[in-house]
Scaffold this active site. Structure first.
Site, PDB file in Angstrom:
ATOM      1  N   GLY A  77      -7.120  -2.534  -1.663  1.00 27.94           N
ATOM      2  CA  GLY A  77      -7.412  -3.963  -1.699  1.00 27.94           C
ATOM      3  C   GLY A  77      -7.213  -4.481  -3.116  1.00 27.94           C
ATOM      4  O   GLY A  77      -7.293  -3.708  -4.076  1.00 27.94           O
ATOM      5  N   GLN A 136      -7.853  -9.836 -10.299  1.00 28.34           N
ATOM      6  CA  GLN A 136      -7.547  -8.500 -10.826  1.00 28.34           C
ATOM      7  C   GLN A 136      -6.130  -8.422 -11.395  1.00 28.34           C
ATOM      8  O   GLN A 136      -5.785  -7.445 -12.067  1.00 28.34           O
ATOM      9  CB  GLN A 136      -7.707  -7.439  -9.738  1.00 28.34           C
ATOM     10  N   CYS A 171     -12.863   1.229  -7.898  1.00 29.77           N
ATOM     11  CA  CYS A 171     -12.353  -0.108  -8.192  1.00 29.77           C
ATOM     12  C   CYS A 171     -11.204   0.018  -9.181  1.00 29.77           C
ATOM     13  O   CYS A 171     -11.330   0.698 -10.196  1.00 29.77           O
ATOM     14  CB  CYS A 171     -13.476  -0.959  -8.795  1.00 29.77           C
ATOM     15  N   LEU A 172     -10.084  -0.616  -8.874  1.00 26.27           N
ATOM     16  CA  LEU A 172      -8.917  -0.539  -9.758  1.00 26.27           C
ATOM     17  C   LEU A 172      -9.227  -1.098 -11.147  1.00 26.27           C
ATOM     18  O   LEU A 172      -8.573  -0.741 -12.119  1.00 26.27           O
ATOM     19  CB  LEU A 172      -7.738  -1.305  -9.157  1.00 26.27           C
ATOM     20  N   HIS A 209     -15.890  -6.172  -0.924  1.00 24.32           N
ATOM     21  CA  HIS A 209     -15.579  -5.743  -2.291  1.00 24.32           C
ATOM     22  C   HIS A 209     -14.699  -6.784  -2.988  1.00 24.32           C
ATOM     23  O   HIS A 209     -14.974  -7.197  -4.118  1.00 24.32           O
ATOM     24  CB  HIS A 209     -14.887  -4.371  -2.245  1.00 24.32           C
ATOM     25  N   GLU A 210     -13.643  -7.217  -2.282  1.00 19.08           N
ATOM     26  CA  GLU A 210     -12.725  -8.189  -2.895  1.00 19.08           C
ATOM     27  C   GLU A 210     -13.373  -9.563  -3.023  1.00 19.08           C
ATOM     28  O   GLU A 210     -13.156 -10.271  -4.010  1.00 19.08           O
ATOM     29  CB  GLU A 210     -11.427  -8.305  -2.079  1.00 19.08           C
TER      30      GLU A 210
END
Ligand code: CO
Length: 182
Positions: free
Chosen positions: A45, A50, A92-93, A134-135
């Site tokens: 995602g 981000q 998480c990225l 999350h997003e």
């Protein structure tokens, strides 16, 4: 293919509440680039902030974990209801190498627009509901570290400090093992 840089923890755009999308015409190209970026980074995602864009826009693809799944694009989303509870380990990225067990509602009702501007409201469960939450948090300036106890947060404090220090530098993790990174 256009891969963008993923913004890391410490960058102020990740603490912003993102603005509503009004220009839908520019979405297809932007969304394409976001998918390229997400797959390159091996995430499931990605929220627009981000990649440095102040837009209420997210993409999700959990199909490698759930075969019935497909790709999703959600614009101007809002969670209108939630119930149940589950605990799943999330990565998480924007916070490389940190994995945290996060407690969230298991089911959500989510109102959003499609890329074409069509209004929808649907119920989601499982990994997709998890990824949306999350997003959606990202788009409201919230991280997984805000969803855990102060004790757990303390345990990753050093890593967060390091990420903040390196924020802006695009670094690659060679051995990132993927479970659920978004
Ligand atoms: Co994330």
């Amino acid at each position: 293919m256009a891969v963008m840089d993923v913004v890391k923890y410490g960058n102020p755009i990740l603490r912003k509440k993102c603005a509503e999308v009004t220009d839908f015409d520019s979405l297809p190209e932007l969304v394409n680039n976001m998918f390229d970026t997400m797959y390159e980074e091996e995430g499931v995602g990605l929220a627009a902030n981000q990649v440095g864009l102040n837009l209420k826009l997210m993409i999700i693809d959990v199909s490698h974990m759930d075969e019935a799944e497909e790709t999703h694009v959600f614009v101007n989303g809002k969670i209108t209801d939630s119930w149940g509870e589950s605990i799943i380990e999330e990565g998480c990225l924007s916070i490389p190498e940190v994995r945290l067990e996060v407690k969230r509602p298991e089911f959500i009702k989510f109102k959003y627009k499609t890329m074409g501007g069509e209004k929808k409201e649907e119920e989601f469960s499982g990994l997709l509901a998890r990824a949306i939450q999350h997003e959606n948090d990202h788009l409201n300036g919230i991280f997984i570290i805000d969803r855990v106890s102060p004790i757990v947060r303390m345990q990753v404090k050093k890593q967060l400090k390091e990420i903040t220090k390196e924020s802006g530098i695009n670094r690659k993790n060679k051995d990132r093992k993927i479970s659920f990174v978004l």
